[in-house]
Write a protein that holds these residues in place. Structure first.
Motif, mmCIF file in Angstrom:
data_model
loop_
_atom_site.group_PDB
_atom_site.id
_atom_site.type_symbol
_atom_site.label_atom_id
_atom_site.label_comp_id
_atom_site.label_asym_id
_atom_site.label_seq_id
_atom_site.Cartn_x
_atom_site.Cartn_y
_atom_site.Cartn_z
ATOM 1 N N CYS A 42 0.967 -1.130 0.116
ATOM 2 C CA CYS A 42 -0.069 0.056 0.012
ATOM 3 C C CYS A 42 0.931 1.295 0.086
ATOM 4 N N GLY A 43 1.836 1.218 -0.526
ATOM 5 C CA GLY A 43 3.056 2.372 -0.662
ATOM 6 C C GLY A 43 3.733 2.605 0.734
ATOM 7 N N LEU A 290 -9.295 8.091 0.221
ATOM 8 C CA LEU A 290 -10.307 6.896 0.463
ATOM 9 C C LEU A 290 -9.800 5.589 -0.160
ATOM 10 N N LYS A 291 -9.009 5.779 -1.342
ATOM 11 C CA LYS A 291 -8.478 4.832 -2.112
ATOM 12 C C LYS A 291 -7.499 4.268 -1.471
ATOM 13 N N GLY A 292 -6.462 5.021 -0.823
ATOM 14 C CA GLY A 292 -5.536 4.585 -0.080
ATOM 15 C C GLY A 292 -5.733 3.729 1.229
ATOM 16 N N ALA A 293 -6.974 4.250 1.778
ATOM 17 C CA ALA A 293 -7.355 3.472 2.861
ATOM 18 C C ALA A 293 -7.865 2.233 2.643
ATOM 19 N N THR A 477 -1.363 7.648 0.167
ATOM 20 C CA THR A 477 -0.201 7.070 1.199
ATOM 21 C C THR A 477 -0.773 7.443 2.269
ATOM 22 N N LEU A 478 -1.194 8.868 2.649
ATOM 23 C CA LEU A 478 -1.724 9.130 3.999
ATOM 24 C C LEU A 478 -3.135 8.265 4.208
ATOM 25 N N ILE A 482 -3.335 6.151 7.765
ATOM 26 C CA ILE A 482 -4.532 6.239 9.031
ATOM 27 C C ILE A 482 -5.135 4.920 9.119
ATOM 28 N N ALA A 483 -5.295 4.070 7.929
ATOM 29 C CA ALA A 483 -6.090 2.810 7.889
ATOM 30 C C ALA A 483 -5.233 1.829 8.569
#
Length: 545
Positions: A42-43, A290-293, A477-478, A482-483
Motif C-alpha cells: 500500500c505504498g 479513500l483509495k489509499g485506505a 499514502t496518507l 491512517i487505516a
C-alpha cells in the motif's frame, strides 16, 4: 487468572521476555535481520527489525493472534456483524471507502449505495461553492468555511487537512473550532465576514454540548450582523443524524449530510465528516485518500498474519505493553505536515483501547491501552528524546517519514532523514561505558573526570522502534497510513478481548459535565456534591478566589 494469561502461549512469551539478547547482538548475529523483519504494501514500508524480538517471539505472537480468534474477528468486522457488543452496532468505517460495487450489509441492507450517494452529494456541494452557484445572503461568494465539531468530528478533519496542505487548491479557507472556550470561536469570528462565511456543524445528535454551544454562538453572531433567520440556510450546513433539529435550527434539508450508527466518531473522517478536507483539497484528492485506505483494508483482510502490516504493529504493541512493561508509546513524525498525527493516533488508540473489562464483562488481569504521545521528530530530539535514550522507562517508538519532500530546499531533507535514521540507530545501539571512555581519551580532562563523565554518557540502547516510510506524502499514502493505525488498534483490542468501539468513559464525563452546568446556573449555593466540587462550583459562581 484469565483464559488469555493462563494460555501456554502467553506463559511462554512471559518466560522469553527477559531472555532475549541486546539488539546489538541480534543484528551482529544475523546480517539479514532487516529483510526478515520488514514488510511493505500500500505504498508503505514497515521496518520492525529494531525491536526486541526474534523469530521465536514473532511466531508466538502470531500464535497468540490465532488463539485470540483474530482472523475470525477481522472477518466479522468486514461482514458487518455487531462487534460493538455493548451498543449492538456494526463497525463499518471500511464501508466508507469501499468500491461502489461492494456489498456490505447492516441488518440485511447493503450500505454502500448510501455511502456512494453521500460522496456524490459532497461533490455537488463542493462544486456549488467552488463555482459560486452557492452564494451567501447578499449574493457574494463563500470564501471561508468554519467547521464546528469535537472529538473525531474535529481531530480527523483538522489534522488530515493540515497533513495534506500541499494539495490545498486555494478555492476556500477553512477554520476549525472545537473548544467550548469562547476564545476559540471569538478569535475565528474576528477574521471573518458573515456575508462570505459558511458554518459546517458536525454532531450526530445535533446536541453535542460543545458543538451546539459553538454553533448557537456562531448563529447569534451572524444574526447580530443584521441578518435574518431566513438567511441562516445560506450560511449553515450540517452533518448529523438528527434532521429535525437541524431544520428547526434553520438549515436547509438539502444541506444536511448523514451520519451512521455503524461509524464511530474517531473512525469517521472518511464520511461527510471529512467534508472540510474535501473542501480544501478537492473531491478527486479526497477520493484518493479513500483509495489509499481501501488498499490497506484489502491488505488487512487478505494478507497472511505474518506479513500483515497492522497485525505486526498491533502484536508488537501487545508485546511491549504486556510482556516488557511499557506504559506509553511515542509517535515521531519526520515531516512538518504530519506534525498533528500523534494527536490523531492518541485519540484513536486511547479512546478505543482504554478499557478494563473483557467483552464478557470480566475485569482484565493484564494491561490494555498505553498512553500515546509524540510530535515532530527533530523538535523532539532537542526535548523529550533525552528521556527515550537515557530515561528509566521503556518507550517504544514509531518513526514516520516520506522519502521525498514537497518542498525540497538545499540539504534540508537529507538532514531530516539523517536525524530520523540516526535516532533509530542510537536507540537500538546505545553507547557502552567503554565507548564513552574511548571518545574522551583525547581530551585534557584528568582520568578520574573522564571516567565520571563517561558514566554520564552511557546509554543502554536496546530501545525499540518501528520505521514507516513512504515515497511521498500523498492523499493515497496518507489514507493507507491512517487505516494502518486504525487496524493496528483493532488488533490490540482483539488480543485483549475488549470492545474497541465504545467509549463509556467519555459518556460519563458528558453526563457529569451537564449536571455541573445546571448547578453553575443555579441561584443557591452548591452543597450536594463532594466538598471539592461544591467549593469549585461556588467559587466560579462568585467569579473570584
Amino acid at each position: 487468572m484469565s483464559k488469555l494469561t493462563q494460555s501456554s502461549t502467553w506463559q511462554t512469551l512471559q518466560g522469553l521476555s527477559k531472555q532475549l539478547p541486546h539488539m546489538r547482538q541480534l543484528f551482529a548475529e544475523d546480517p539479514q535481520r532487516f529483510s526478515k523483519f520488514s514488510a511493505r504494501d500500500c505504498g508503505l514500508l514497515l521496518d520492525y527489525s529494531k525491536n526486541r524480538i526474534d523469530a521465536q517471539v514473532m511466531q508466538l505472537l502470531l500464535q497468540l493472534a490465532e488463539n485470540s480468534g483474530l482472523p475470525h474477528k477481522i472477518a466479522a468486522m468486514f461482514a458487518g456483524e455487531p462487534i460493538n457488543t455493548t451498543e449492538k452496532r456494526a463497525v463499518l468505517h471500511i464501508a466508507l471507502r469501499a468500491p461502489a460495487d461492494a456489498d456490505i450489509r447492516v441488518d440485511g441492507v447493503n450500505v454502500v449505495p448510501e455511502v456512494q450517494a453521500t460522496l456524490a452529494k459532497m461533490a455537488a456541494f463542493i462544486e456549488a461553492l467552488y463555482s459560486g452557484k452557492w452564494r451567501g445572503c447578499t449574493g457574494q461568494k463563500i470564501t471561508d468555511v468554519v467547521a464546528i465539531g469535537i472529538g473525531g468530528s474535529f481531530l480527523g478533519p483538522k489534522i488530515i487537512s493540515e497533513a495534506l496542505k500541499p494539495y490545498w487548491n486555494g478555492k476556500l479557507n477553512c477554520h476549525f473550532v472545537a473548544n467550548v472556550d469562547g476564545s476559540c470561536l471569538s478569535d475565528k469570528l474576528k477574521m471573518l465576514a458573515p456575508e462570505t462565511t459558511l458554518f459546517l456543524m458536525s454532531s450526530k445528535s445535533f446536541g453535542t454540548q460543545e458543538t451546539l454551544t459553538n454553533t448557537l454562538s456562531a448563529k447569534s453572531w451572524f444574526l447580530g450582523q443584521g441578518h435574518t433567520q431566513a438567511d441562516v440556510a445560506k450560511h449553515f450546513a450540517a452533518i448529523t443524524s438528527n434532521v429535525a433539529k437541524a431544520t428547526e435550527f434553520g438549515i436547509d434539508a438539502d444541506n444536511i449530510f448523514p451520519m451512521w450508527d455503524w461509524v464511530g466518531g474517531r473512525y469517521s473522517l472518511w464520511s461527510a465528516i471529512g467534508l472540510p478536507i474535501a473542501l480544501l483539497i478537492g473531491m478527486d484528492n479526497f477520493l484518493a485518500l479513500l483509495k489509499g485506505a481501501r488498499a490497506m483494508d484489502v491488505h488487512f483482510a487478505a494478507t497472511p498474519l505474518s506479513q500483515n502490516l497492522p497485525v505486526i504493529m498491533g502484536l508488537l504493541a501487545v508485546w511491549y505493553n504486556n510482556f516488557q512493561g511499557a506504559q506509553s508509546h511515542v509517535v515521531l513524525t519526520y515531516d512538518h505536515y504530519l506534525r498533528g498525527l500523534p494527536a490523531y493516533f492518541q485519540q484513536l488508540d486511547m479512546e478505543s483501547n482504554g478499557k478494563s473489562v473483557t467483552l464478557d464483562g470480566e475485569t482484565v488481569d493484564y494491561t490494555t491501552g498505553p498512553v500515546i504521545w509524540g510530535g515532530e521528530g527533530t523538535n523532539g530530539q532537542h526535548a523529550y528524546h533525552q528521556l527515550l535514550h537515557q530515561g528509566t522507562a521503556l518507550i517504544p517508538a514509531d518513526f514516520i517519514m516520506p522519502l521525498q519532500s514537497h518542498n525540497p530546499l538545499g540539504v534540508h531533507h537529507q538532514q531530516l532523514a539523517s536525524n530520523c535514521f540516526g535516532q533509530t540507530q542510537a536507540l537500538m545501539r546505545g553507547r557502552t561505558y567503554a565507548e564513552a571512555l574511548a571518545e574522551l581519551q583525547d581530551s585534557s580532562l584528568p582520568e578520574a573526570e573522564k571516567q565520571l563523565l563517561a558514566r554520564h554518557k552511557v546509554m543502554a540502547g536496546n530501545k525499540p522502534s518501528n520505521t514507516i516510510l513512504m515515497n511521498k506524502l500523498t492523499p493515497e499514502t496518507l489514507g493507507a497510513l491512517i487505516a494502518l493505525y486504525e487496524h493496528r488498534t483493532f488488533v490490540q483490542g482483539a488480543i485483549w478481548d475488549i470492545n474497541s468501539f465504545d467509549q463509556w468513559g467519555v459518556e460519563l464525563g458528558k453526563t457529569l459535565g451537564n449536571d455541573v452546568l445546571s448547578r453553575l446556573a443555579a441561584t443557591e449555593a452548591c452543597t450536594a456534591l463532594d466538598s471539592s466540587s461544591n467549593a469549585l462550583i461556588n467559587l466560579f459562581r462568585q467569579q473570584k478566589i
